[in-house]
Structures are given as structure tokens and as C-alpha cells.
Design an enzyme around this catalytic site. Structure first.
Site, PDB file in Angstrom:
ATOM      1  N   PHE A   1      11.208  -2.495  -4.802  1.00  0.00           N
ATOM      2  CA  PHE A   1      10.367  -3.267  -5.701  1.00  0.00           C
ATOM      3  C   PHE A   1      10.460  -2.621  -7.092  1.00  0.00           C
ATOM      4  O   PHE A   1      10.448  -1.401  -7.206  1.00  0.00           O
ATOM      5  CB  PHE A   1       8.935  -3.187  -5.161  1.00  0.00           C
ATOM      6  CG  PHE A   1       7.997  -4.197  -5.725  1.00  0.00           C
ATOM      7  CD1 PHE A   1       8.055  -5.516  -5.316  1.00  0.00           C
ATOM      8  CD2 PHE A   1       7.034  -3.825  -6.641  1.00  0.00           C
ATOM      9  CE1 PHE A   1       7.164  -6.452  -5.822  1.00  0.00           C
ATOM     10  CE2 PHE A   1       6.139  -4.755  -7.153  1.00  0.00           C
ATOM     11  CZ  PHE A   1       6.207  -6.067  -6.743  1.00  0.00           C
TER      12      PHE A   1
ATOM     13  N   ASP B   1       7.179   3.742   0.772  1.00  0.00           N
ATOM     14  CA  ASP B   1       6.322   2.661   0.304  1.00  0.00           C
ATOM     15  C   ASP B   1       6.185   1.683   1.464  1.00  0.00           C
ATOM     16  O   ASP B   1       7.171   1.082   1.902  1.00  0.00           O
ATOM     17  CB  ASP B   1       6.928   1.975  -0.928  1.00  0.00           C
ATOM     18  CG  ASP B   1       5.934   0.991  -1.546  1.00  0.00           C
ATOM     19  OD1 ASP B   1       5.112   0.419  -0.795  1.00  0.00           O
ATOM     20  OD2 ASP B   1       5.983   0.803  -2.779  1.00  0.00           O
TER      21      ASP B   1
ATOM     22  N   TYR C   1      -3.349  -5.611  -0.129  1.00  0.00           N
ATOM     23  CA  TYR C   1      -3.715  -7.029  -0.351  1.00  0.00           C
ATOM     24  C   TYR C   1      -2.694  -7.987   0.252  1.00  0.00           C
ATOM     25  O   TYR C   1      -2.858  -9.187   0.164  1.00  0.00           O
ATOM     26  CB  TYR C   1      -3.899  -7.322  -1.842  1.00  0.00           C
ATOM     27  CG  TYR C   1      -2.730  -6.959  -2.722  1.00  0.00           C
ATOM     28  CD1 TYR C   1      -1.636  -7.813  -2.843  1.00  0.00           C
ATOM     29  CD2 TYR C   1      -2.711  -5.759  -3.422  1.00  0.00           C
ATOM     30  CE1 TYR C   1      -0.565  -7.472  -3.637  1.00  0.00           C
ATOM     31  CE2 TYR C   1      -1.639  -5.412  -4.232  1.00  0.00           C
ATOM     32  CZ  TYR C   1      -0.573  -6.270  -4.333  1.00  0.00           C
ATOM     33  OH  TYR C   1       0.497  -5.937  -5.120  1.00  0.00           O
ATOM     34  N   LYS C   2      -1.612  -7.460   0.830  1.00  0.00           N
ATOM     35  CA  LYS C   2      -0.608  -8.337   1.439  1.00  0.00           C
ATOM     36  C   LYS C   2      -1.009  -8.579   2.900  1.00  0.00           C
ATOM     37  O   LYS C   2      -1.942  -9.305   3.151  1.00  0.00           O
ATOM     38  CB  LYS C   2       0.774  -7.712   1.277  1.00  0.00           C
ATOM     39  CG  LYS C   2       1.168  -7.651  -0.209  1.00  0.00           C
ATOM     40  CD  LYS C   2       2.390  -6.807  -0.489  1.00  0.00           C
ATOM     41  CE  LYS C   2       2.680  -6.835  -1.993  1.00  0.00           C
ATOM     42  NZ  LYS C   2       3.577  -5.765  -2.404  1.00  0.00           N
TER      43      LYS C   2
ATOM     44  N   ARG D   1      10.844 -16.893   0.371  1.00  0.00           N
ATOM     45  CA  ARG D   1      10.263 -15.948   1.337  1.00  0.00           C
ATOM     46  C   ARG D   1       9.177 -16.643   2.151  1.00  0.00           C
ATOM     47  O   ARG D   1       8.292 -17.281   1.597  1.00  0.00           O
ATOM     48  CB  ARG D   1       9.660 -14.745   0.605  1.00  0.00           C
ATOM     49  CG  ARG D   1       9.106 -13.708   1.575  1.00  0.00           C
ATOM     50  CD  ARG D   1       8.727 -12.433   0.877  1.00  0.00           C
ATOM     51  NE  ARG D   1       7.527 -12.590   0.080  1.00  0.00           N
ATOM     52  CZ  ARG D   1       7.168 -11.741  -0.881  1.00  0.00           C
ATOM     53  NH1 ARG D   1       7.903 -10.690  -1.144  1.00  0.00           N
ATOM     54  NH2 ARG D   1       6.070 -11.941  -1.554  1.00  0.00           N
TER      55      ARG D   1
HETATM   56  C1  LIG Z   1       3.455  -5.202  -3.755  1.00  0.00           C
HETATM   57  C2  LIG Z   1       4.198  -3.947  -3.968  1.00  0.00           C
HETATM   58  C3  LIG Z   1       3.753  -3.008  -4.911  1.00  0.00           C
HETATM   59  C4  LIG Z   1       2.538  -3.275  -5.743  1.00  0.00           C
HETATM   60  O1  LIG Z   1       2.243  -2.243  -6.621  1.00  0.00           O
HETATM   61  P1  LIG Z   1       0.860  -2.192  -7.407  1.00  0.00           P
HETATM   62  O2  LIG Z   1       0.966  -1.018  -8.257  1.00  0.00           O
HETATM   63  O3  LIG Z   1      -0.240  -2.096  -6.385  1.00  0.00           O
HETATM   64  O4  LIG Z   1       0.760  -3.486  -8.192  1.00  0.00           O
HETATM   65  C5  LIG Z   1       4.474  -1.827  -5.017  1.00  0.00           C
HETATM   66  N1  LIG Z   1       5.578  -1.584  -4.276  1.00  0.00           N
HETATM   67  C6  LIG Z   1       6.032  -2.483  -3.372  1.00  0.00           C
HETATM   68  C7  LIG Z   1       7.229  -2.170  -2.545  1.00  0.00           C
HETATM   69  C8  LIG Z   1       5.365  -3.691  -3.208  1.00  0.00           C
HETATM   70  O5  LIG Z   1       5.806  -4.588  -2.332  1.00  0.00           O
END
Ligand SMILES: *Cc1c(COP(=O)(O)O)cnc(C)c1O
Length: 422
Positions: free
Chosen positions: A141, A218, A243-244, A393
């Protein structure tokens, strides 16, 4: 079980639901042990099919009541009196995360800040602890890549970027090559946000540990979708979104995990009063708490932390093994129906074809994905998301999605594709 070994009982699509017709699908819903959880979420508008659990999980009905009680009953009525009961909320929510979805011990997890900030804190902690390069990959990400390359710059380290095939996810052998000659930190996502590919947690850790590196996972797309056993798997460090798949709501604080035996030797750079060993003594000098609290900084988002508890209770009740079993069956059903109805219209499965090698979502490439995703919503009431400009997705949330919903969604998507001449 661990995340790395496919479990034969988890229901692969070819054996799980040999018939994708409406009667077989209905029967599957009637015998679904998790069917009762659907009514524990706030209803979605009539006619919508929600297949977006990896973007923002749905609202558990109990969450609205819990946040209302906290806002009106505690803050509104008890005023400042109420505040001391929240001092340890990041740890209490952390312990719930540890117990219900992470397979970690009490005192190893806190919930606070966002994933990016927690990644920064733990990445820095690893670099303050040992010399060597930072290893990351180019499929992660974007925020992870920004944070990790920023850390390498700040601490004067080499950033080694593994070129990952997004459809396979990072491989142990690639990590082994990247850490050759020593490294301080390897940081990767366990489940690829783009393809759903589930990485070989143990294999990658072995490669990294052999070179003296700590591994920082992560878990954003894994937690709540894939059973995790952080303790049994000897995981060093982890962060992730709540939140996912965890349904913590918009702005839900992220998780931060540090294995017990590493806590006392690791320090993080954002020293604040929540990390002080005597938080309320108001001393001049900073002395970090010996345990997990040293990774906190300042006042946590209390309303969002409280909103996470009812969701964790639901997940804990359902159990991650049952959630996983239904998740692979749902994505497996989608896959089989899509092969019949969507693939002739340009959909191509990205990522591993075996649901046991994926997290809770699956993605399809389509050259017009960007145009199709809003059309599926507007014309067919099917909510899916992009995973990149050319990827759709699909993430059916196991606690609130029926097999019939998946069946209906694929047929509606098929109609849109035909109308579009795709
Ligand atoms: C959703 C997600 C994030 C979100 O990061 P925030 O700092 O909480 O906005 C980070 N890393 C990955 C791999 C994600 O899927």
C-alpha cells in the site's frame, strides 16, 4: 492454525459448492452456522448488495448504541469525572484484539493512532535497535512505501525495494536475496491489497531472521479475514487497520503489536506522556513504560476506541476459523460464477486461484474497471471497489453476506456488462 498452511477443511470452491444454481445457494444459506450474525448489523438500504468489506466494514447495530451511551451518558452526564476510566482503553482494546483476532497475548497490543503512524513508530524502533538496511516491496500500500522510505532516509539506511509480482505477493526467496549481507528491518503486507495474495508468513520471517532483521507485518487486509496466530508464529512486530474487516468504523484507531520479549529493548521516537512509566506523575524527564504502553504517545481517540469493542465482540463470538471458512466459500462461489458470467466479458482473475492462498477479497482485472465500478453501483446496486485503475476488488463480509447475495451480485454485474457491450 497458522496463516501459511492451507487447511483442507476450509472449503475450496471445487469441493465446497459443486452446484452454483439458486437452490444449492439457498440451501447453503439455510445451513450456514454464521447466518444469525447478519441481523446484528445495521441494515443496508433495500436492494443493495454490499461486497466492499475490505474498504470499510459494515456498522454493527451494537456499535451505534455503545457510542451513543458513551457520548451522552459518560461525556455528557458524568463530564470530566468519566475521563480517568479511559486512560487504559488503548490497552483494553488491544487485549481484545489480541484475544479475538490476533492470537497474541495480553499486553502485546494497543490500539491508537493510524496504521501509517504505528508503522513509523515500530519501523523506527527496529532501526534504533539494530544496524542495516530497510527491506520493503513495491506492491505494498502506498503509505507503507512512503513511511518506510522516509525512515530509511531519516536513519541513513539503504532502502531495498523488492519487485513483487502483485498477483503472487512477496516470496520468501525474494526476501532472502534482499536481506543478503544483513538488514535491520523487513516490512511487508501479509495480504496484498491489490490481489488478495496471502504471503508465506513463516517462510518470509525465516529468511529475514537468518539475516538478523526484525519483521514488521502490515496486517491491514489480513486481520479479521484470516486467522492469525502471532504468538505461535513468533511474529516480531505488526500494525494494521481496524476499519476494514474488523468493522471498527471510519477513523477507527489502528492496532500495534510488539512481541513481549522485544518490548523492553525497543524504543519509539514520539515520546509522550501516554508512554511514560508514571503517566500521571508529571515528571520532567521521560522514562518509558517497560511494557506495551511505551509505544503510545498522547490522548487516544476514545470514541473510536469504544466503537471498536462491539465489533470485536461479534468477531470473537463468530470465531476467526468459522469466518475464514465462510469467507473462502463466498469468494469461491463468486469465482465460480464469475468464470461463467463475467470472464467472457473481459474479467480476468488476478491473484491466486486457490482461496486458501488469498485473504478475504479477490480481484479481477478489466481494462474498464474504473468505469464499471460506479456503474455496478448505480445500475445494479452492487457495491464493489477498485484495487488499482484496472482492477475490481470484491470482498464479501462473511458475517453479513449471504451466499444468495453473491449469486445475485454476479448475475446483476453480468447484466451491466452485457448492456455495456463489454
Ligand atoms: C488501509 C491500509 C492502510 C491505512 O493506513 P492509515 O494510516 O490507517 O490510513 C495502511 N496500510 C495498508 C496495507 C492498508 O491496507
Amino acid at each position: 492454525m497458522t496463516t501459511t498452511r492451507p487447511d483442507p477443511d476450509l472449503g475450496l470452491p471445487d469441493t465446497d459448492l459443486p452446484d452454483t444454481g439458486p437452490a444449492a445457494v439457498r440451501e447453503r444459506d439455510e445451513t450456514d452456522p454464521l447466518a444469525g450474525f447478519r441481523s446484528r448489523f445495521a441494515p443496508v438500504p433495500e436492494g443493495l448488495v454490499f461486497l466492499n468489506g475490505a474498504s470499510l466494514g459494515r456498522l454493527p447495530a451494537a456499535t451505534a448504541d455503545a457510542t451513543d451511551a458513551l457520548v451522552r451518558g459518560e461525556w455528557g452526564a458524568r463530564l470530566a469525572e468519566a475521563r480517568t476510566q479511559w486512560l487504559d482503553l488503548p490497552q483494553r482494546v488491544g487485549d481484545e484484539l489480541a484475544r479475538t483476532v490476533l492470537g497474541a497475548r495480553p499486553g502485546e497490543v494497543v490500539a491508537s493512532d493510524c496504521t501509517s503512524v504505528n508503522l513509523y513508530k515500530l519501523g523506527a524502533a527496529a532501526l534504533r535497535d539494530r544496524p542495516g538496511a530497510v527491506v520493503l516491496d513495491d506492491d505494498n500500500f502506498p503509505t507503507d512505501q512512503y513511511v518506510l522510505t522516509g525512515l530509511a532516509e531519516e536513519y541513513g539506511r539503504e532502502a531495498r525495494v523488492v519487485r513483487t509480482d502483485p498477483d503472487r505477493g512477496p516470496q520468501p526467496e525474494e526476501v532472502r536475496q534482499a536481506v543478503a549481507g544483513g538488514a535491520a528491518l523487513v516490512s511487508l503486507s501479509l495480504v496484498s491489497h491489490r490481489s488478495g495474495a496471502l504471503a508465506d508468513l513463516r517462510g518470509i520471517q525465516e529468511a529475514a531472521h537468518a539475516a538478523g532483521a526484525l519483521v514488521l507485518w502490515d496486517l491491514s487486509h489480513a486481520v479479521g479475514a484470516v486467522p492469525l496466530e502471532l504468538t505461535a508464529d513468533g511474529v516480531d512486530l505488526a500494525v494494521g487497520s481496524t476499519y476494514k474487516h474488523l468493522c471498527g468504523g471510519p477513523g477507527a484507531p489502528a492496532l500495534l503489536y510488539v512481541r513481549e520479549d522485544l518490548q523492553a529493548r525497543l524504543t519509539q521516537p514520539v515520546q509522550g506522556w501516554y508512554g511514560h512509566r508514571e503517566q500521571l506523575a508529571m515528571r520532567h524527564a521521560f522514562h518509558p513504560d517497560p511494557g506495551i504502553r511505551r509505544f503510545l504517545t498522547g490522548s487516544p481517540p476514545v470514541l473510536s476506541l469504544a466503537a471498536l469493542l462491539p465489533a470485536l465482540r461479534l468477531l470473537g463470538e463468530a470465531g476467526t476459523d468459522r469466518i475464514r471458512a465462510k469467507s473462502t466459500a463466498l469468494t469461491g462461489l463468486f469465482q465460480r460464477l464469475a468464470a461463467e458470467l463475467l470472464e467472457p466479458h473481459g474479467f480476468r482473475l488476478a491473484g491466486p486461484p486457490d482461496p486458501a492462498r488469498r485473504g478475504g477479497h479477490l480481484t479481477y482485472t478489466h481494462p474498464r474497471a474504473r468505469k464499471l465500478v460506479p456503474l455496478f453501483a448505480e445500475r445494479a446496486g452492487v457495491l464493489v471497489d477498485y484495487a488499482a485503475h484496472d482492477r475490481v476488488r470484491v470482498s464479501p463480509a462473511p458475517l453479513s453476506t449471504r451466499f444468495a447475495d453473491v449469486h445475485e451480485a454476479v448475475h446483476r454485474m453480468h447484466r451491466v456488462l452485457k448492456e455495456e457491450g463489454a
